[in-house]
Design an enzyme around this catalytic site. Structure first.
Site, PDB file in Angstrom:
ATOM      1  N   HIS A  87      40.851  51.971  21.217  1.00 35.65           N
ATOM      2  CA  HIS A  87      41.864  52.519  20.480  1.00 35.65           C
ATOM      3  C   HIS A  87      43.236  51.889  19.936  1.00 35.65           C
ATOM      4  CE1 HIS A  87      39.288  56.283  20.015  1.00 35.65           C
ATOM      5  NE2 HIS A  87      38.693  55.769  21.250  1.00 35.65           N
ATOM      6  N   LYS A 134      62.981  27.841  37.727  1.00 35.32           N
ATOM      7  CA  LYS A 134      63.249  28.047  39.323  1.00 35.32           C
ATOM      8  C   LYS A 134      64.580  27.482  39.380  1.00 35.32           C
ATOM      9  CE  LYS A 134      58.514  28.825  40.875  1.00 35.32           C
ATOM     10  NZ  LYS A 134      57.595  27.839  41.814  1.00 35.32           N
ATOM     11  N   GLU A 157      47.742  29.484  33.835  1.00 36.01           N
ATOM     12  CA  GLU A 157      48.653  28.488  34.706  1.00 36.01           C
ATOM     13  C   GLU A 157      47.628  27.117  34.733  1.00 36.01           C
ATOM     14  OE1 GLU A 157      50.443  29.933  38.420  1.00 36.01           O
ATOM     15  OE2 GLU A 157      52.110  30.073  37.234  1.00 36.01           O
TER      16      GLU A 157
END
Lengths: 435, 435
Positions: free
Chosen positions: A296, A407, A275
């Protein structure tokens, strides 16, 4: 924190940065450090975050949490998202072996998952920690309304068990005034992702039995080490090396703590880095991993895939241990002479060396152990590294303009006003392949 | 699974693939599909994994788990790492709302963390599921020795409560023979990361009360959809689009399920993608994220950072819901008319559209819901997508040679033999910056 950037040198890795390249970069670090110091002195937006170790008042936090701190509170339910959750979660998850209060974070609105945290919960032994600077964050407020309702349905007085951390004004501030709730302030000038060392992170720490003073002391020691040269300051060494490697092709930064307790720290780092630096088509992509587990899973790619990665290890030097019992199976006998801690250490050293042997750049960040003091240093050090990197990239480190579009669209879709963004949602281009 | 690649088209995004580019690529998909079909028919190494829906025998698994399946087993402790854990964890975490048995995965050797799972555990109500094809995986065998010892110390007969899944021979096979333990076989030709639909994933599913038949049926339906055109097969549409986007600059693939229950699925995908395709300096870097949480962490970077990312959403169309209680706070009143599920849906659509509006490529993978059948389809579909991508890249999809170096070095460091790799560890180049 201590930093070892030896395996990021061009003599070891490609991409890598030469010693001369670092020395040239160090001239820019000196200039950036002056800018950062000035920002701190003038308490400018963002830079103010680096003043937190000396400004956060632990007594104020202890007083606020006093009504719910103690063994009677079995669960602390923190309702927040992004920077309002990740700093606190990093601290309480790293130190979860201490204290009797379990920390849970409602940082998503998945209905089934939210319900799973409320059904069967012993709400009379649960405290609520609601965190939103604006007091209007949709996910946080929706969850708070749900949780408050669950308390009321269970006949538990939520006003006796709620702490609010929010801005100077807004719906949450009004609510805390109306119900006389203990309320703390998200400090001015401190973006959410830089707020772990303020009340935003400290409330959860204090309720869960950890020591805010030690967290702040560790951070303050890291602050004292800020200086005009990357060769003298671990935080700047990390920030400058990451920037230099990105400029040389390592657009991905894989953060790999070698401690389960630091798994959430990698998420916190990912927000901090993404951000703050992800703008103007710049910024390293943070990748969260975990040692030894991801050896792994991801190591094949890191060692033999594209040469576009810097791998960052975070390694505590000491910690609890547990012996591996002896066995009569020949092929496994070598394990029986050692401990899980020795196995972990050997796997770490082997993985670090295996990347270096393949010419893949990596950096080691060392902590003495995982405790409040070291954790405070790590959080502060990475924040300072990020601020330095932002200066070197020349981006607006402390804003996040690209999240506003979604938003507004969300709010429009839910009938919370007229927004052009919501109309754009319905115009999606489709190319569907169904079975 | 259904796939919508509309937002990855060049008409929407940059990088993006043109409709003509997809049609040209489809000719290569047809050739790759013939290769894959031949590999499946001849049961060749790796390709054999795509035969699992029709070869795995649920009855055999149900018989093996019978001694420990049921409400008396409160906890299933699976000891495995990488492909021996992630497939099973994906299934049991996705379906954790069903069944009474909690699944825990010991997939790391952090001593403090391992101890935290044993201290205070009710071992007489715990079953052990140990998984390692070779029977020599250091982390898995060390943890198994530790857990076995804890059972013995607690006076609980571990031989009554252990299921083994391993290869035809090796130390774990010998152990299961000696103690007459229920033992299942990791099928030949199936690499660990492709083994979720074999006993490796099904034991945990069955013990935790989920339906292996439905998982396999969902996978079989996805297998039936494999065809010579990406426009007719969702799995190939996904694999081909990812490959095409990587070739056009999207070297990162951010996998974002919009369901908490699918968080582990993103980790499983990351192993599948990284270990299969990350070789010869090729391969997309998988990044694990979670909706809506990471909108407040990663979205800034995905929307405004470098144009090197494909974002993949996985979205169930239906699921449980929960209303948001009404509120008298003006600024939040719009939330009170809706549900958490509607908020989640709006956030998903808004985020998808916000990336498209910024010209950032994204793909939507839709499931009807999160249940055994849909999950089987998702796992199989992504495996087939990965195999197709491997054919298009021209890499050895089913090997993982780059992880061997560190395994040898680890063994050498612990005194398990003479290995040059261990000597290389001590030669590390240092450039330390300490505070």
């Amino acid at each position: 924190m201590d930093v070892d950037i030896g395996n990021a040198l061009a003599s070891v890795a490609s991409p890598g940065v030469s010693r001369e390249g670092l020395e040239r970069l160090d001239e820019r670090v000196a200039v950036a450090h002056e800018r950062i110091e000035r920002g701190m002195e003038n308490r400018e937006h963002g830079y103010e975050a680096l003043n937190l170790p000396n400004r956060t008042e632990p007594d104020e936090i202890r007083t606020a949490v006093e009504p719910v701190a103690g063994p009677d509170t079995e669960t602390l339910l923190t309702i927040g998202i992004g920077g309002s959750a990740l700093g606190a979660a990093t601290i309480t998850n790293a130190l979860a072996d201490e204290g009797d209060t379990e920390a849970i974070y409602l940082d998503n609105v998945d209905p089934e998952w939210v319900s799973s945290h409320l059904e069967g919960a012993s709400l009379e032994h649960t405290a609520i920690n609601v965190v939103s600077r604006s007091g209007t964050t949709a996910e946080t407020l929706a969850n708070f309304l749900v949780v408050r309702d669950a308390f009321e349905s269970a006949g538990v007085d939520w006003t006796e068990r709620t702490i609010v951390t929010t801005g100077e004004s807004g719906p949450l501030r009004d609510l805390s005034d109306r119900h006389d709730l203990p309320a703390l302030t998200v400090p001015d000038g401190v973006p959410g992702r830089f707020s772990a060392l303020s009340a935003v992170g400290m409330v959860a720490a204090a309720v869960c039995g950890h020591d805010p003073e030690a967290l702040l002391e560790g951070a303050a020691a890291e602050a004292d080490s800020l200086s005009g040269s990357l060769f003298e300051c671990p935080a700047y060494a990390y920030g400058a090396t990451s920037y230099a490697l990105d400029a040389r092709g390592a657009g991905t930064n894989a953060m790999i703590p070698y401690a389960e307790s630091l798994e959430t720290y990698a998420e916190w780092f990912a927000q901090l880095w993404a951000e703050s630096l992800g703008k103007d088509e710049l910024g390293q992509t943070p990748v969260r991993a975990l040692g030894v587990t991801d050896q792994h899973s991801q190591l094949q790619l890191y060692r033999a895939g594209p040469r576009d990665k810097l791998v960052t290890f975070v390694k505590p030097r000491t910690g609890p241990d547990r012996p591996i019992p002896e066995t009569d199976v020949d092929d496994l006998a070598y394990l029986g002479d050692s401990t899980l801690g020795e196995l972990l250490e050997a796997e770490f050293e082997a993985t670090e060396a295996s990347l270096a042997a393949a010419g893949r750049p990596n950096v080691r960040v060392e902590l003495e152990c995982v405790d409040e003091y070291e954790l405070g240093g790590l959080l502060y050090g990475m924040e300072a590294a990020c601020v330095l990197a932002g200066e070197l990239y020349g981006v607006e480190t402390f804003t996040q303009p690209a999240v506003e579009w979604a938003k507004k669209a969300t709010r429009g879709l839910l009938g919370g006003g007229e927004f052009d963004e919501a109309d754009a949602v319905t115009e999606k281009t489709e190319l569907r392949v169904e079975r």
